[in-house]
Design an enzyme around this catalytic site. Structure first.
Site, PDB file in Angstrom:
ATOM      1  N   THR A   1       0.794  -1.253   0.108  1.00  0.00           N
ATOM      2  CA  THR A   1      -0.170   0.049   0.052  1.00  0.00           C
ATOM      3  C   THR A   1       0.824   1.135   0.025  1.00  0.00           C
ATOM      4  O   THR A   1       2.336   1.087   0.533  1.00  0.00           O
ATOM      5  CB  THR A   1      -0.820   0.047   1.299  1.00  0.00           C
ATOM      6  OG1 THR A   1      -1.362  -1.315   1.435  1.00  0.00           O
ATOM      7  CG2 THR A   1      -2.130   1.147   1.200  1.00  0.00           C
TER       8      THR A   1
ATOM      9  N   ARG B   1     -12.108  -8.892  -2.167  1.00  0.00           N
ATOM     10  CA  ARG B   1     -11.535  -8.636  -0.991  1.00  0.00           C
ATOM     11  C   ARG B   1     -11.163  -7.252  -0.538  1.00  0.00           C
ATOM     12  O   ARG B   1     -10.836  -6.413  -1.413  1.00  0.00           O
ATOM     13  CB  ARG B   1      -9.974  -9.444  -0.982  1.00  0.00           C
ATOM     14  CG  ARG B   1      -9.238  -9.287   0.121  1.00  0.00           C
ATOM     15  CD  ARG B   1      -8.408  -8.359  -0.034  1.00  0.00           C
ATOM     16  NE  ARG B   1      -7.189  -8.329   1.226  1.00  0.00           N
ATOM     17  CZ  ARG B   1      -6.258  -7.460   1.316  1.00  0.00           C
ATOM     18  NH1 ARG B   1      -6.038  -6.255   0.731  1.00  0.00           N
ATOM     19  NH2 ARG B   1      -5.640  -7.304   2.493  1.00  0.00           N
ATOM     20  N   VAL B   2     -11.569  -6.803   0.399  1.00  0.00           N
ATOM     21  CA  VAL B   2     -11.113  -5.507   1.183  1.00  0.00           C
ATOM     22  C   VAL B   2     -10.183  -5.604   2.038  1.00  0.00           C
ATOM     23  O   VAL B   2     -10.400  -6.390   3.363  1.00  0.00           O
ATOM     24  CB  VAL B   2     -12.479  -4.704   1.299  1.00  0.00           C
ATOM     25  CG1 VAL B   2     -12.063  -3.451   1.975  1.00  0.00           C
ATOM     26  CG2 VAL B   2     -13.321  -4.632   0.255  1.00  0.00           C
TER      27      VAL B   2
ATOM     28  N   ILE C   1      -0.437  -6.425   6.139  1.00  0.00           N
ATOM     29  CA  ILE C   1      -1.600  -7.569   5.905  1.00  0.00           C
ATOM     30  C   ILE C   1      -2.604  -7.077   6.439  1.00  0.00           C
ATOM     31  O   ILE C   1      -2.980  -6.834   7.749  1.00  0.00           O
ATOM     32  CB  ILE C   1      -1.113  -9.011   6.242  1.00  0.00           C
ATOM     33  CG1 ILE C   1      -0.013  -9.334   5.667  1.00  0.00           C
ATOM     34  CG2 ILE C   1      -2.288 -10.129   6.159  1.00  0.00           C
ATOM     35  CD1 ILE C   1       0.189  -9.490   4.281  1.00  0.00           C
TER      36      ILE C   1
END
Length: 304
Positions: A186, A214-215, A238
């Site tokens: 990210t 998926r979020v 994660i």
């Protein structure tokens, strides 16, 4: 909030990403400085930094987002928040350029989070730019994931049972062998503006491999991001682990209680098994710092 003369900016390119990407973080931080010179707005500066990293192509965000295992789908999340009351996020959005700017637009609606097809329709309604090009970098990253299928490493670091869930609930047309690769890089930025306001902005292309839809933590307030009167915090790693600790808000709470920033970030990272990639960046009224248990490209600019 008391007015201050200086500012502070910290950006990161993701826990687990190579330090060779530091130059991209440095460019992003400089873009934030340039934006502060124009608007003096901490949020616009944080967004400018994230846009720079979304456009870089190397980070797992924006134009560099990882491909899902079908080799064609890209699902992106982004979020923004500041101490002026602006809050917006998007999740599982496809086919848009600079999802962090779409999150900023959501903040102008009655809602704070839009997801999937609804987010895409909102983007179309406001004329937000589209983006469907797949770069060589993205294709190479996808090929790496495919090559590592049938490996012996758990699908997500620190979640050994996750492989069973993947096999049971897999929602692609293609079958799954146990994958060995996970992307969690990210990008994020935190800013203290010259007026003492704080802001945070995040963007991600998700994780690879993952189920469609998926979020992670990036668009979840208090987990991936938080901004309040005492500072702004951004997390990376994660997401399935980060959300369990409400990491950004937890670290902010320690800052609010007077804990020195470096100690708060270290304590936040120490909540996790060292095998789980996790990193944090934050700014307070007097400090600006980054900490991770993995390599994490980052940059910091402080003007006293």
């Amino acid at each position: 909030m008391s007015v201050t003369q200086g500012y502070a900016i910290v950006v990161h390119g993701g826990a687990g990403s190579p330090r060779a990407y530091d130059d991209g973080c440095e460019r992003a931080a400089q873009r934030a400085v340039e934006e502060l010179a124009i608007s003096a707005d901490a949020l616009e500066a944080a967004i400018a930094a994230v846009v720079s990293m979304e456009d870089d192509g190397r980070f797992n965000a924006g134009s560099g987002s990882v491909l899902c295992l079908d080799g064609a789908t890209v699902e992106m999340d982004a979020s923004i928040m500041d101490t002026r009351g602006r809050l917006g996020a998007v999740a599982c959005v496809q086919g848009v350029r600079n999802p962090v700017l779409l999150a900023r637009a959501v903040a102008e609606t009655p809602h704070w989070l839009l997801a999937g097809d609804g987010a895409a329709r909102f983007a179309a309604a406001i004329g937000h730019p589209t983006h469907t090009t797949i770069s060589d970098h993205q294709r190479q990253a996808h090929e790496k994931v495919v090559r590592e299928l049938a490996g012996s490493v758990p699908a997500m670091p620190g979640i050994s049972e996750e492989a069973k869930a993947f096999l049971r609930f897999w929602n692609y047309q293609t079958p799954l062998d146990l994958p060995a690769h996970a992307a969690c890089d990210t990008v994020g930025a935190v800013v203290r503006g010259p007026d003492g306001h704080f802001a945070v902005a995040l963007s991600t292309g998700g994780s690879a491999p993952s189920l469609l839809g998926r979020v992670g933590d990036t668009p979840i307030i208090g987990s991936g991001f938080y901004a309040g009167p005492e500072g702004a915090v951004a997390a990376t790693g994660i997401g399935e682990q980060i959300v369990r600790h409400l990491l950004a808000r937890t670290v902010y709470g320690w800052i609010e209680d007077g804990m020195p920033l470096e100690k708060a970030l270290q304590r936040g990272v120490d909540l996790f098994d060292p095998k789980v990639p996790v990193g944090l960046i934050a700014v307070t009224r007097t400090e600006a710092a980054a900490h991770s248990n993995q390599d994490m490209p980052h940059a910091r600019i402080v003007q006293p």
